[in-house]
Design an enzyme around this catalytic site. Structure first.
Site, short mmCIF file in Angstrom:
data_model
loop_
_atom_site.label_atom_id
_atom_site.label_comp_id
_atom_site.label_asym_id
_atom_site.label_seq_id
_atom_site.Cartn_x
_atom_site.Cartn_y
_atom_site.Cartn_z
N LYS A 23 21.88 26.00 -3.77
CA LYS A 23 21.96 26.12 -4.93
C LYS A 23 23.02 26.60 -5.72
O LYS A 23 23.77 27.58 -5.19
CB LYS A 23 20.65 26.49 -5.69
N ASP A 149 14.20 33.78 -6.49
CA ASP A 149 14.86 32.29 -6.73
C ASP A 149 14.07 31.39 -5.82
O ASP A 149 14.10 30.43 -5.80
CB ASP A 149 16.07 32.30 -6.25
#
Ligand code: C5P
Length: 301
Positions: A23, A149
């Site tokens: 990401k 995350d």
């Protein structure tokens, strides 16, 4: 797949292979410091087509084992993939056994989320291999306990994440985005970067909302809205990063921004050809400096 994660997976009697994407943080606003020492964030993350592969094999006995191929990351209980498996078995109160294989392509330790992504893949995969049928909300709760995350990677795509990052609100696709990633040969330890954060580094809520609006326009130039409140503290915490970013500017490689707490830098483009040209320019200007270069796109739906 359950919860519409859209993750490519192949299943063969007790063996499962999952794609585990990287990401970048397109927007990151530090809201403030909390009483537990963490910081509350508002961040937009998007999954990339740069990915690891996570292979899970359900075993009859032996507990959790982990093999890592392709990167120098710990292959023991400190690895988030291992922690995810342990959290999953503890939550179900079973003595499950699994062999986890990580085939690493995401450079570790640079803010690209590889470890968190692997942990999410383990949660999704074990849920299938063990037929436990936990829904997305239950998996998110488990994910939040493994790392900040991890919950984002249960869905992939593009999401607005709050709290430490574990409260995930999926967003509409922000349109085409292509990234040139620069991977400098030094790390930015996350805890250190947060230690150098000062309240004056925070963007206002208004600035964040405005950037979010502009991001949603698929014709917008990302240079006009990418935002990261951790960039200034990362530059203070890691002088090498500060020097490196100064060097990029002086070489004419402008507009590179820190992803998350670093040390990965990225520049985003709406057109793949533009990104490719920037990659070639960076390749020739940074030759011999030990900087990794990657061209990545937003992960497909
Ligand atoms: O999430 P991770 O454990 O990698 O974070 C390392 C350190 O970074 C934490 O111990 C904390 O000091 C800091 N941190 C923070 N706020 C966050 C995430 C991390 O202060 N949202």
């Amino acid at each position: 797949m359950k919860g519409g994660t859209g993750r490519k997976a192949g299943k063969m009697s007790g063996l499962l292979a999952l794609s585990s994407p990287a990401k970048v943080n397109l927007l990151l606003r530090v809201v403030g410091r909390r009483s537990d020492g963490y910081h509350d964030l508002e961040t937009v993350m998007t999954a990339l087509d740069l990915s690891d592969t996570v292979v899970l094999e359900r075993l009859e006995k032996g507990g959790i084992t982990l093999d890592v191929d392709g990167a120098d990351v710990p292959a023991g209980p400190e690895n988030l993939a291992w922690k995810a498996a342990r959290a999953f078995f503890e939550a179900l109160d079973v003595e499950g056994s699994v062999r986890i294989g990580l085939i690493k392509r995401i450079p570790p330790g640079g803010g690209l989320g590889g470890g968190s992504s692997n942990a999410a893949a383990v949660l999704l995969g074990l849920n299938r291999l063990f037929g436990t049928g936990l829904d997305l909300r239950a998996l998110e709760t488990l994910a939040g306990g493994v790392g900040s995350d991890v919950a984002f990677f249960l869905r992939g795509g593009t999401s607005l994440c709050r709290g430490r990052g574990e409260q995930v609100e999926p967003l509409e696709d922000p349109g085409p985005l292509f990234f040139v990633l620069l991977l400098p040969p030094f790390p930015c330890p996350t805890g250190e970067v947060y230690r150098f954060f000062r309240p004056g580094d925070s963007s206002s809520e208004e600035v964040f909302r405005d950037s979010l609006e502009r991001m949603r326009d698929p014709g917008s130039d990302p240079a006009g809205w990418i935002l990261n409140d951790l960039e200034a503290p990362a530059r203070r915490a890691v002088p090498e990063l500060d020097r490196f970013m100064g060097e990029l500017e002086s070489l004419g490689l402008e507009g590179f921004r820190v992803s998350g707490s670093g040390s990965t830098l990225f520049r985003a483009f709406r057109e793949k050809g533009e990104a490719r040209r920037e990659l070639e320019k960076a390749r020739s200007l940074l030759e011999g400096k030990g900087v990794g270069l990657v061209l990545a796109g937003k992960a497909g739906p």
